[in-house]
Design a protein around this motif. Structure first.
Motif, PDB file in Angstrom:
ATOM      1  N   MET A 191     -60.362   7.329 -21.893  1.00 54.08           N
ATOM      2  CA  MET A 191     -59.572   6.093 -22.078  1.00 54.08           C
ATOM      3  C   MET A 191     -58.126   6.452 -22.400  1.00 54.08           C
ATOM      4  SD  MET A 191     -60.230   2.988 -24.764  1.00 54.08           S
ATOM      5  CE  MET A 191     -59.039   1.685 -24.980  1.00 54.08           C
ATOM      6  N   SER A 192     -57.197   5.767 -21.791  1.00 49.38           N
ATOM      7  CA  SER A 192     -55.767   6.016 -22.010  1.00 49.38           C
ATOM      8  C   SER A 192     -55.184   4.929 -22.908  1.00 49.38           C
ATOM      9  CB  SER A 192     -55.038   6.021 -20.669  1.00 49.38           C
ATOM     10  OG  SER A 192     -53.644   5.945 -20.862  1.00 49.38           O
ATOM     11  N   TRP A 193     -54.162   5.302 -23.686  1.00 52.85           N
ATOM     12  CA  TRP A 193     -53.492   4.305 -24.533  1.00 52.85           C
ATOM     13  C   TRP A 193     -52.871   3.185 -23.701  1.00 52.85           C
ATOM     14  CZ3 TRP A 193     -48.384   3.700 -23.335  1.00 52.85           C
ATOM     15  CH2 TRP A 193     -47.742   4.757 -22.701  1.00 52.85           C
ATOM     16  N   GLU A 194     -52.610   3.466 -22.415  1.00 56.58           N
ATOM     17  CA  GLU A 194     -51.991   2.460 -21.549  1.00 56.58           C
ATOM     18  C   GLU A 194     -52.901   1.268 -21.282  1.00 56.58           C
ATOM     19  OE1 GLU A 194     -49.193   3.681 -18.298  1.00 56.58           O
ATOM     20  OE2 GLU A 194     -50.209   5.602 -18.586  1.00 56.58           O
ATOM     21  N   GLU A 195     -54.202   1.458 -21.470  1.00 56.36           N
ATOM     22  CA  GLU A 195     -55.132   0.361 -21.229  1.00 56.36           C
ATOM     23  C   GLU A 195     -54.928  -0.779 -22.221  1.00 56.36           C
ATOM     24  OE1 GLU A 195     -59.203   1.554 -20.828  1.00 56.36           O
ATOM     25  OE2 GLU A 195     -58.661   3.404 -19.764  1.00 56.36           O
ATOM     26  N   ASN A 196     -54.317  -0.473 -23.359  1.00 58.47           N
ATOM     27  CA  ASN A 196     -54.085  -1.504 -24.375  1.00 58.47           C
ATOM     28  C   ASN A 196     -52.641  -1.986 -24.427  1.00 58.47           C
ATOM     29  OD1 ASN A 196     -56.772  -1.497 -25.368  1.00 58.47           O
ATOM     30  ND2 ASN A 196     -56.347   0.434 -26.420  1.00 58.47           N
ATOM     31  N   VAL A 197     -51.859  -1.609 -23.441  1.00 56.67           N
ATOM     32  CA  VAL A 197     -50.465  -2.059 -23.383  1.00 56.67           C
ATOM     33  C   VAL A 197     -50.400  -3.466 -22.799  1.00 56.67           C
ATOM     34  CG1 VAL A 197     -48.227  -1.659 -22.273  1.00 56.67           C
ATOM     35  CG2 VAL A 197     -49.511   0.272 -23.205  1.00 56.67           C
ATOM     36  N   ARG A 198     -49.581  -4.316 -23.396  1.00 54.85           N
ATOM     37  CA  ARG A 198     -49.360  -5.648 -22.841  1.00 54.85           C
ATOM     38  C   ARG A 198     -48.362  -5.522 -21.690  1.00 54.85           C
ATOM     39  NH1 ARG A 198     -50.383 -10.411 -25.271  1.00 54.85           N
ATOM     40  NH2 ARG A 198     -50.420  -9.455 -27.322  1.00 54.85           N
ATOM     41  N   LYS A 199     -48.843  -5.631 -20.485  1.00 57.41           N
ATOM     42  CA  LYS A 199     -47.994  -5.433 -19.310  1.00 57.41           C
ATOM     43  C   LYS A 199     -47.546  -6.785 -18.762  1.00 57.41           C
ATOM     44  CE  LYS A 199     -50.365  -1.133 -18.027  1.00 57.41           C
ATOM     45  NZ  LYS A 199     -51.494  -1.174 -18.969  1.00 57.41           N
ATOM     46  N   VAL A 200     -46.241  -6.954 -18.635  1.00 54.85           N
ATOM     47  CA  VAL A 200     -45.686  -8.211 -18.137  1.00 54.85           C
ATOM     48  C   VAL A 200     -44.608  -7.923 -17.102  1.00 54.85           C
ATOM     49  CG1 VAL A 200     -46.141  -9.532 -20.229  1.00 54.85           C
ATOM     50  CG2 VAL A 200     -44.002  -8.266 -20.024  1.00 54.85           C
ATOM     51  N   VAL A 201     -44.358  -8.894 -16.256  1.00 54.41           N
ATOM     52  CA  VAL A 201     -43.207  -8.827 -15.337  1.00 54.41           C
ATOM     53  C   VAL A 201     -42.073  -9.557 -16.042  1.00 54.41           C
ATOM     54  CG1 VAL A 201     -42.291  -9.458 -13.087  1.00 54.41           C
ATOM     55  CG2 VAL A 201     -44.701  -8.816 -13.320  1.00 54.41           C
ATOM     56  N   PRO A 202     -41.021  -8.853 -16.469  1.00 59.36           N
ATOM     57  CA  PRO A 202     -39.985  -9.480 -17.283  1.00 59.36           C
ATOM     58  C   PRO A 202     -39.095 -10.446 -16.507  1.00 59.36           C
ATOM     59  CG  PRO A 202     -39.341  -7.255 -16.723  1.00 59.36           C
ATOM     60  CD  PRO A 202     -40.739  -7.430 -16.213  1.00 59.36           C
TER      61      PRO A 202
END
Length: 351
Positions: free
Chosen positions: A1-12
């Motif tokens: 599991m990568s820490w990136e899986e819990n990042v809130r990803k948005v298109v700004p």
């Protein structure tokens, strides 16, 4: 599991370009072409920099009192923030806490859907009619809140005040936000309705009609309870959102009503002078009640005109988006700047 899986990803949100090029005519972000009120410049020169080591007033009382005095409302009904974007973001976070969708138009300020996605708020974008006006009955249904920019951006169209009030009245169980960033340029504010409807939040800004986009000052009006809820969220997020210069200079700007009226009236006069000139060149547009004109040409593509203007040192705004890709949003500059724009357009269209 990568820490990136819990990042809130948005298109700004994509802000209007702030070019570093010198000697350009910048008509792309609806900034005021005139400087702030004279008292602002004078006070800036006399500021004691030693004050900057201390936190600013978290209640923003100097600015809140000045806004309340200008609009003749009780200060308990005023909220301020770092530009109207900050005020609107706080309002989304505070009032849109339902599993029902928040409603706003498909062609409007493009930050609304960004905030909704960022905060996990369900939303629905309701299509404007072919003439870019709102169909009021679209908003007569169950929802989690409503946001309407009036006059709208980027279209520049003002909604009928009675139709807007009907939407507010029919949605008494949710908060209705009316974003009035451009209302000073000929629109009719719904501010008087905050005493009639406790679900109404009216948002305005210093960025357009008060020439202070760089200071980041926005504000809102609502009933006392609405403002308290908004303030509670703000103090849970950041108690010191407004810096000392913004608080003092903002108050001075709003206290100079004569200068405000003078510069606002000049922009309106320039806009009205330019409208027939653009029509003579073959442009089509709705009647703008803002400090910009949202226009398309009857023959030449928006992209082609946009590029040709840029080559001549004139920057306007264009979106590669459905329904509006042929349109250019042209901010109203000084008379000299607008004359240069018209001359450049004549040259481009004659090719």
């Amino acid at each position: 599991m990568s820490w990136e899986e819990n990042v809130r990803k948005v298109v700004p949100y994509t802000p209007g370009e702030q070019p570093k090029i010198k000697n350009i005519i910048k008509l792309n972000t609806n900034e005021n072409p005139y400087p702030p009120a004279p008292a602002v410049a004078a006070a800036l020169k006399e500021m004691d920099v030693d004050d900057f080591r201390k936190y600013p007033d978290p209640t923003c009382s100097r600015l809140v009192d000045a806004i309340a005095d200008f609009y003749k409302v009780d200060k308990s009904k005023v909220f301020v923030g770092v530009g109207s974007d900050d005020v609107l973001a706080m309002a989304f976070l505070t009032f849109f806490n339902s599993d029902k969708p928040v409603l706003f138009p498909d062609i409007t300020y493009s930050f609304y859907d960004v905030w909704a996605k960022l905060f996990g708020i369900p939303f629905e974008q309701l299509p404007l009619k072919d003439d870019f006006t709102i169909e009021p009955s679209d908003y007569y249904r169950e929802n989690g809140g409503i946001v309407i920019a009036n006059p709208n951006a980027p279209t520049g169209i003002e909604m009928d005040a009675n139709a807007l009030e009907e939407i507010i009245k029919r949605n008494s169980d949710v908060v209705v936000i009316v974003d009035e960033a451009y209302v000073d340029f000929g629109g009719k504010s719904v501010l008087p309705l905050i005493d009639k409807y406790d679900n109404l939040l009216v948002v305005q800004t210093f960025s357009k009609s008060r020439s202070m986009a760089g200071m980041r000052i926005g504000y809102a009006f609502g009933c006392e309870k609405l403002i308290k809820y908004l303030s509670d969220v703000k103090f849970s997020f950041n108690s010191y959102t407004m810096n000392k210069p913004s608080l003092e200079l903002g108050a001075l700007a709003i206290e100079d009503e004569e200068y405000f009226n003078e510069t606002r009236d000049k922009i309106i006069a320039t806009r009205e002078r330019v409208k027939p000139l653009l029509k003579e060149l073959g442009f089509e547009f709705a009647d703008s009640k803002t400090n910009f004109i949202f226009a398309k040409h009857s023959e030449k593509s928006g992209k082609e005109i946009f590029t040709a203007l840029r080559e001549r040192g004139i920057i306007v705004r264009r979106w590669d988006a459905p329904r509006i890709s042929e349109y250019l949003r042209i901010s109203i500059g000084t008379d000299e700047e607008m004359d240069k724009l018209i001359a450049a357009l004549k040259e481009i269209l004659e090719r």
